[in-house]
Design a protein around this motif. Structure first.
Motif, PDB file in Angstrom:
ATOM      1  N   ARG A 435      -0.066 -34.383   7.614  1.00  0.00           N
ATOM      2  CA  ARG A 435       0.883 -35.404   8.019  1.00  0.00           C
ATOM      3  C   ARG A 435       1.131 -35.379   9.521  1.00  0.00           C
ATOM      4  NH1 ARG A 435       7.358 -35.456   6.836  1.00  0.00           N
ATOM      5  NH2 ARG A 435       7.830 -36.932   8.503  1.00  0.00           N
ATOM      6  N   GLY A 440       1.748 -40.947  11.015  1.00  0.00           N
ATOM      7  CA  GLY A 440       2.769 -41.236  12.010  1.00  0.00           C
ATOM      8  C   GLY A 440       2.244 -42.242  13.027  1.00  0.00           C
TER       9      GLY A 440
ATOM     10  N   TYR B 151       0.796 -39.804  -4.165  1.00  0.00           N
ATOM     11  CA  TYR B 151       0.977 -39.306  -2.796  1.00  0.00           C
ATOM     12  C   TYR B 151       0.412 -40.298  -1.784  1.00  0.00           C
ATOM     13  CZ  TYR B 151      -0.448 -36.714   1.377  1.00  0.00           C
ATOM     14  OH  TYR B 151      -0.669 -36.338   2.669  1.00  0.00           O
ATOM     15  N   LEU B 152      -0.812 -40.763  -2.058  1.00  0.00           N
ATOM     16  CA  LEU B 152      -1.456 -41.677  -1.116  1.00  0.00           C
ATOM     17  C   LEU B 152      -0.697 -43.005  -1.010  1.00  0.00           C
ATOM     18  CD1 LEU B 152      -5.188 -41.128  -2.134  1.00  0.00           C
ATOM     19  CD2 LEU B 152      -4.072 -40.351  -0.046  1.00  0.00           C
ATOM     20  N   GLY B 155       2.932 -42.764   0.509  1.00  0.00           N
ATOM     21  CA  GLY B 155       2.793 -42.645   1.962  1.00  0.00           C
ATOM     22  C   GLY B 155       1.887 -43.710   2.548  1.00  0.00           C
ATOM     23  N   TYR B 158       1.947 -45.219   6.599  1.00  0.00           N
ATOM     24  CA  TYR B 158       1.983 -43.854   7.134  1.00  0.00           C
ATOM     25  C   TYR B 158       2.686 -43.733   8.469  1.00  0.00           C
ATOM     26  CZ  TYR B 158      -2.275 -45.902   9.074  1.00  0.00           C
ATOM     27  OH  TYR B 158      -3.166 -46.737   9.658  1.00  0.00           O
ATOM     28  N   THR B 159       3.064 -44.865   9.050  1.00  0.00           N
ATOM     29  CA  THR B 159       3.779 -44.718  10.317  1.00  0.00           C
ATOM     30  C   THR B 159       5.256 -44.422  10.092  1.00  0.00           C
ATOM     31  OG1 THR B 159       4.063 -47.097  10.355  1.00  0.00           O
ATOM     32  CG2 THR B 159       2.239 -46.211  11.625  1.00  0.00           C
ATOM     33  N   PRO B 161       8.172 -42.190   8.961  1.00  0.00           N
ATOM     34  CA  PRO B 161       8.429 -40.783   8.626  1.00  0.00           C
ATOM     35  C   PRO B 161       8.990 -40.630   7.214  1.00  0.00           C
ATOM     36  CG  PRO B 161       9.311 -41.313  10.782  1.00  0.00           C
ATOM     37  CD  PRO B 161       8.846 -42.603  10.189  1.00  0.00           C
ATOM     38  N   ASN B 164       6.204 -40.720   4.678  1.00  0.00           N
ATOM     39  CA  ASN B 164       5.422 -39.480   4.667  1.00  0.00           C
ATOM     40  C   ASN B 164       6.165 -38.363   3.954  1.00  0.00           C
ATOM     41  OD1 ASN B 164       3.140 -40.391   6.037  1.00  0.00           O
ATOM     42  ND2 ASN B 164       4.183 -40.191   7.999  1.00  0.00           N
ATOM     43  N   ALA B 165       7.448 -38.260   4.275  1.00  0.00           N
ATOM     44  CA  ALA B 165       8.237 -37.202   3.645  1.00  0.00           C
ATOM     45  C   ALA B 165       8.301 -37.403   2.144  1.00  0.00           C
ATOM     46  CB  ALA B 165       9.646 -37.190   4.242  1.00  0.00           C
ATOM     47  N   ILE B 168       4.954 -36.399   0.463  1.00  0.00           N
ATOM     48  CA  ILE B 168       4.766 -34.952   0.320  1.00  0.00           C
ATOM     49  C   ILE B 168       5.702 -34.396  -0.739  1.00  0.00           C
ATOM     50  CG2 ILE B 168       4.981 -32.753   1.522  1.00  0.00           C
ATOM     51  CD1 ILE B 168       3.966 -34.034   3.992  1.00  0.00           C
ATOM     52  N   PHE B 171       4.365 -35.047  -4.177  1.00  0.00           N
ATOM     53  CA  PHE B 171       3.241 -34.182  -4.533  1.00  0.00           C
ATOM     54  C   PHE B 171       3.721 -32.771  -4.850  1.00  0.00           C
ATOM     55  CE2 PHE B 171      -0.681 -31.839  -4.045  1.00  0.00           C
ATOM     56  CZ  PHE B 171      -1.617 -32.732  -4.533  1.00  0.00           C
TER      57      PHE B 171
END
Lengths: 508, 645
Positions: A435, A440, B151-152, B155, B158-159, B161, B164-165, B168, B171
């Motif tokens: 990540r 990001g 998960y994919l 997220g 993906y920009t 945050p 993304n958190a 994860i 998962f």
């Protein structure tokens, strides 16, 4: 066996290539170009030859195949004796598979002393193939030590800024282990009267050594193998060595050299010292479980990509040692699969780090972020190996890890349960790494015009991706070769061939 | 014929690979169409499979090739088609296909369309592998596969945050559950020497009342195994304690939420336990645990849903709650009722999510209900389908949820056990909460004065046809799925429809008893649901100040619910931060100070000290050396004399 000495040729071929490169003379640019191409072609030819070994390999026997034996010294009776069985064959293949990829990976990056660099790699390849196919203990030791020198040079000459410290630490650790291994070899020779490995196995099977003697020998060998592995707490050389080594050096270090510990346990400790093996199994289990949990936690805290992957390697090796010492089929075959998978996956992960290190000259996670915007192909490749590293089913990592857990559960439930902690922690540190590097926004100035992987880099990764998937979906290709040898080994080591006597464990 | 069965499972994989690897070559439109076609083909094949296997009663197994063969541990890639699989394949492919089509419209402006569709159909494929598995390991493959895809997709943006958190977190929380599943598989292999369903099921009765050694204690074999496996199911199906990932999963695009909640992910846990009914039936303790956890989850998550303001989060918590219903149905051995509810829920939950997606689409990506209101005239079709979905969710008569939820509650009541009563009580309480938060959602979103700014309101528009047609289709499913399921005999006593793919001990047949419960039990859920709806009308239409007053008066309760019972805070303090601190500590003091300090660095430093000390002896003064020699000579002479004497 076969008329044509395929194995010996495989061992010698890289050395011949190194000799060739040594005699290249002329303009520096000419020398460099030729050194690269010669190294590539020789390593590719070696790989092709080793594939012949795989094709011709007879999977129905546990005996050594492609054997070559020539007397070397008469008193003590030491011979050039080589051959492979189901265990060593794939380590030879792993070596020959990775070496051309290493040469390709270093194609542009290495600009100083290219000739010497390529020679080092080819010599290293010969030593690595030799160590896995040696059937004489002294020969094994010679190859083992011979390996240290090119590796020491690769780290010490082409390494990073703190390379002397890393090279020294690497050397100090491994040398100490090696000295004790040498003592063990001498003692075995004095006790049994031979250094020939098949001969030793046979004699020790018929007349096992007294238990006390076995324990001392076992500990002496353990000192060497545990450092190579590396097992906790003998692992601290690894992160430093990886961080300072050039990319290709890290690839071979993680891919092949770390497998020597496991190979040593399988080849020597288990079949030759079965009583001591049984005695020390709790020690191994304890160290392995500590390794899995401890190094996974430490990996969480890393800021340096290479260090993170190095620590994850130690955790993976924990599964290997657990698997080996379960002394059952699933455990040992699982350990073999973990080693093979890790050989490819960790090499690929280090190469992934290398790809961006070449572009930005930093290994710090904080220096990256948002790479997917500019490097989609790279992001994909990195994801594949990240997933293989966290043992997702369908990738190579899963088969080995799960089998070794299956084995562990039968040997000791607690060990299996504790080891599964690694199953949760691995995605924590790997996905966190991914990540921060890949996802990001791309805000950092120096990343604004970073380029995606070029054709050469894709060509290096493609075979690795293929192997990882193949090993995950159809591992039978590998297990079929390993099977008979492992069964034979279990008999030698006094383990239970069948699963533990289940009915005895159940109670009405 | 086999090829058709294989196509039903693998066609989405082909679509995913084409879109994933050649998406940029093909262009957005072509990639999306190819993926939709691949899933559509799977759906058509699934219809045939359903007809052939479930209705005509012709189950089959298709072995592809060996996967892992290590000693007694032998596993093949093998597809198993029995009635249970056929039903699941039917549900998964149908709902997936609808969501795929909807996504063409919803994601039209996204820059990463091929990637999105590749993930989406990979997700479908993983789930299909899961439901058609013939052994535990292949089930695990699908299990982890849906974990990866979630998960994919969570997220996907993906920009962000937060995305993304959340990815994860999903998962890793799932992996925590997976540990239980994995150890469960290990224990099964240890006990049965096999991991294929047929072998394990055949041997299961022999292990009743046996005990097994586990971590130093002796535990009932089947109870241990079932509880371990259930931990896995709790992770995947977001049950009490392991539910924290699901609401955060809202960070993904809305079609993904629909897929996760309706078809391809959270139902996996329910399916797994039903698939393993021949094991669970012999582990009554484990079943009781399942019932208690399920009922508690149903209630707890429904209370959390009361206070959420994000439109998707409300629906997300309702999923947890409905999954709780399914689990307590399992807990009272009403497996077929659980699958029945799974099916109806798939339709109306997909409908609710896609409807919410349509709202968000209309509101220029606004998800906060406090900034909505007054939309019903502007997007009437969306408004209508949301009503249908909510009616089905609340279990109003003649809608799909009515049939399935009622049979679950009746079974719980009919079980006549302590846990059965516990589940029944909480189930009824949850029914009123469910109706309340559903209409709270509808009223806050569609009624009252508009709370968005004018620019947004001027923009509000009904979604394009490619999105509304799927909505209508799902609305039809939400109306009729229950009736059809009932007619083909999904929840008949004795389970003839399932042809042995679900196993129930004769004395556990709560379904048979459920048909003779008293009348008040049958009508109670409906009465309570109506009460919940009326309450919502009072609080959000007639007296709009009331919610604020209640929140102020019951502030501690309100905060407790608003913070989702403080699970995230608790886990953060208990696991996340300690793990990070421990990692840093072990690295600095363990590796750095202790191992290196005593080991290589320590040895090196000691060697240096020794050398320095030795150099100090070499002073360079002749008389120092002479003196040392003299002492040496004296010592040697003494030695000789003493040795001679």
């Amino acid at each position: 066996m076969s008329e044509f000495p395929v194995l010996s040729l495989t061992i010698v071929l890289p050395l011949v290539g190194a000799g060739f490169i040594f005699f290249i003379r002329g303009e520096p640019a000419f020398v460099e170009r030729n050194a690269r191409w010669v190294a590539l072609w020789y390593s590719l030819a070696t790989f092709a030859l080793s594939l012949v070994l795989w094709v011709l390999f007879d999977t129905s026997t546990a005996a050594f195949q492609f054997v070559d034996k020539t007397a070397w010294m008469t008193n003590p009776n030491i011979a050039y004796h080589v051959g492979v069985d189901g265990i060593s064959l794939f380590f030879v293949l792993l070596t020959t598979f990775l070496t051309p990829l290493c040469v390709l990976a270093s194609w542009r990056v290495i600009t100083s002393r290219v000739k010497e660099y390529m020679i080092s790699f080819l010599v290293l390849e010969t030593a690595m193939i030799g160590v896995f196919s040696a059937l004489d203990f002294v020969l094994f030791y010679l190859f083992l030590e011979a390996m240290l020198i090119p590796m020491f040079l690769i780290i010490g000459v082409w390494g990073g800024t703190n390379r002397e410290y890393a090279a020294f630490k690497f050397f100090l650790y491994t040398l100490l282990g090696s000295v004790l291994l040498l003592l063990a070899i001498l003692a075995l020779y004095l006790e049994v009267g031979t250094t020939d490995i098949p001969d030793l196995m046979e004699r020790l099977q018929r007349h096992p050594l007294p238990e006390g003697m076995q324990r001392w020998l076992w500990l002496a060998m353990f000192a060497s193998f545990a450092v190579k592995m590396p097992m906790w707490p003998f692992h601290t050389w690894l992160p430093d060595a990886h961080v300072e080594a050039p990319t290709a050096g890290s690839m071979l270090l993680a891919g092949v050299l770390l497998k020597l510990g496991g190979y040593g346990f399988l080849r020597f400790s288990l079949p030759m010292l079965p009583d001591a093996t049984a005695f020390f199994t709790p020690l191994i289990f304890t160290l392995s479980v500590v390794a899995i949990i401890y190094t996974s936690l430490v990996a969480l805290a890393q800021e340096d990509m290479k260090k993170l992957i190095a620590y994850s390697s130690v955790a993976h090796m924990g599964f290997v040692t657990i698997g080996i010492f379960t002394l059952n089929t699933q455990g040992i075959e699982g350990a073999m699969m973990v080693m093979l998978s890790h050989g490819v996956v960790s090499a690929a992960l280090f190469l992934c780090v290398g790809v961006i290190y070449d572009r930005c000259h930093s290994r710090l996670i904080g220096h990256y972020g948002g790479l997917v915007h500019r490097m989609p192909v790279y992001a994909f490749v990195f994801m594949v190996f990240t997933l293989a590293s966290v043992a997702l089913p369908g990738t190579s990592g899963f088969v080995g890890e799960f089998l070794s857990l299956v084995g562990a559960y039968q040997a000791n439930t607690l060990v299996a349960v504790l080891a599964t902690a690694g199953v949760v922690l691995a995605p924590a540190y790997m996905l966190w790494l991914y990540r921060r590097v890949i996802f990001g926004n791309l805000t950092k100035e120096h990343l604004k015009d970073i380029l995606d992987m070029d054709a050469r880099e894709i060509a290096v990764f493609a075979p690795m991706v293929a192997v990882v998937m193949l090993m995950g979906i159809y591992p039978e290709l590998f297990l079929a070769v390993i099977r008979v040898t492992v069964e034979n080994l279990i008999v030698q080591a006094g383990g239970a061939l069948d699963a533990a006597p289940v009915t005895a464990m159940l109670q009405r | 014929m086999d090829a058709l069965y294989v196509a039903a499972i693998f066609s989405p994989l082909v679509g995913a690979l084409i879109a994933g690897f050649f998406g940029r070559l093909l262009g957005d439109r072509a990639a999306a169409v190819i993926v939709c076609v691949s899933v559509g083909l799977a759906m058509l094949a699934a219809f045939v499979v359903f007809y052939d296997v479930a209705l005509m009663g012709r189950p089959r197994g298709i072995e592809l090739f060996t996967w892992i063969d290590s000693g007694a541990f032998e596993v093949s890639w093998k597809l198993r088609f029995d009635t249970l699989t056929a039903v699941m394949v039917f549900v998964v492919t149908t709902v997936s296909f609808v969501i795929h089509v909807y996504s063409i419209g919803y994601m039209a402006h996204d820059p990463h369309i091929p990637r999105f569709f590749a993930y989406l159909s990979l997700f479908t494929f993983s789930m299909l592998m899961l439901v058609s598995a013939d052994n535990l390991l292949q089930l695990y493959f699908g299990w982890e596969g849906v974990g990866l895809c979630s998960y994919l997709l969570i997220g996907f943006w993906y920009t962000r945050p937060a995305a993304n958190a959340a990815a994860i977190k999903a998962f890793i929380v799932n992996r925590v559950g997976d540990i239980g599943f994995a150890i469960g598989i290990l224990a099964i292999f240890f006990t049965f020497d096999a991991v294929t369903f047929d072998a394990v099921f055949a041997a299961a009765p022999n292990y009743v009342d046996t005990t097994i050694e586990f971590l130093g204690t002796r535990i009932d074999t089947l109870t241990l195994i079932c509880l371990l496996l259930f931990i896995g199911a709790m992770g995947k199906s977001a049950q009490l304690g392991l539910h924290t990932w699901l609401p955060d999963a809202m960070e993904g695009p809305t079609p993904v939420s629909a897929l996760i909640h309706a078809a391809t992910m959270v139902t996996a846990g329910v399916f797994m336990v039903v698939r393993l009914s021949p094991l669970f039936e012999y582990a009554p303790t484990a079943l009781a645990v399942v019932a208690v956890i399920g009922a508690s989850t149903a209630f707890m998550t429904a209370t959390i849903a009361l206070c959420q303001t994000d439109i998707k989060r409300v629906i997300a918590y309702s999923t947890c709650s409905q999954l709780g219903y399914m689990f307590f149905a399992i807990g009272v051995s009403a497996y077929s009722a659980a699958i029945f509810h799974l099916m109806t829920h798939a339709f109306f939950k997909a409908l609710l999510f896609l409807g919410a997606g349509s709202v968000i689409h209309a509101m220029s990506a606004e998800q906060d209900m406090r900034k909505m209101g007054g939309l019903w005239k502007l997007i009437p079709l969306t408004y209508g389908v949301m009503w249908v979905g909510s009616l089905a969710l609340a279990g109003m008569p003649f809608f799909a949820g009515y049939f399935s939820k009622d049979i679950i509650l009746e079974s719980a009541f009919a079980a006549q056990t302590g846990v059965g009563n516990y589940a029944f009580g909480l189930g009824i309480a949850t029914a009123i909460l469910t109706a309340f938060y559903s209409w709270r959602l509808i009223l806050m979103t569609f009624h009252g004065a508009p709370r968005a700014d004018e620019k947004v309101m001027a923009h509000v528009h009904e979604s394009p046809k490619v999105m509304t047609i799927p909505l209508v289709f799902l609305a039809l499913g939400s109306v009729f799925a229950g009736y059809i399921g009932l007619r083909i005999g999904m929840v008949d006593a004795g389970g003839a429809f399932w042809r042995g793919s679900i196993f129930v001990l004769a004395e556990h047949d709560a379904l048979a008893a459920a048909h003779d419960v008293p009348g008040w039990v049958v009508s109670m859920p409906t009465v309570f649901a109506v009460a919940g709806i009326l309450l919502a009308f009072v609080m959000y239409m007639l007296a709009p100040d009331l919610p604020r007053l209640v929140a102020a008066r019951l502030r501690p309760v309100y905060l407790f619910l608003l913070h989702k019972w403080y699970f995230d805070e608790l886990y953060d303090a208990m696991f996340v931060r300690p793990a990070n601190l421990l990692g840093r500590g072990l690295w600095r003091s363990g590796d750095g100070a202790l191992i290196d300090g005593v080991g290589p660095d320590g040895v090196a430093a000691a060697a240096l000290d020794l050398a320095r000390w030795a150099t100090r002896l070499q002073t360079g003064y002749l008389y120092h050396y002479a003196f040392a020699m003299l002492i040496g000579v004296a010592a040697m002479v003494t030695w000789y004399l003493l040795a001679a004497a």
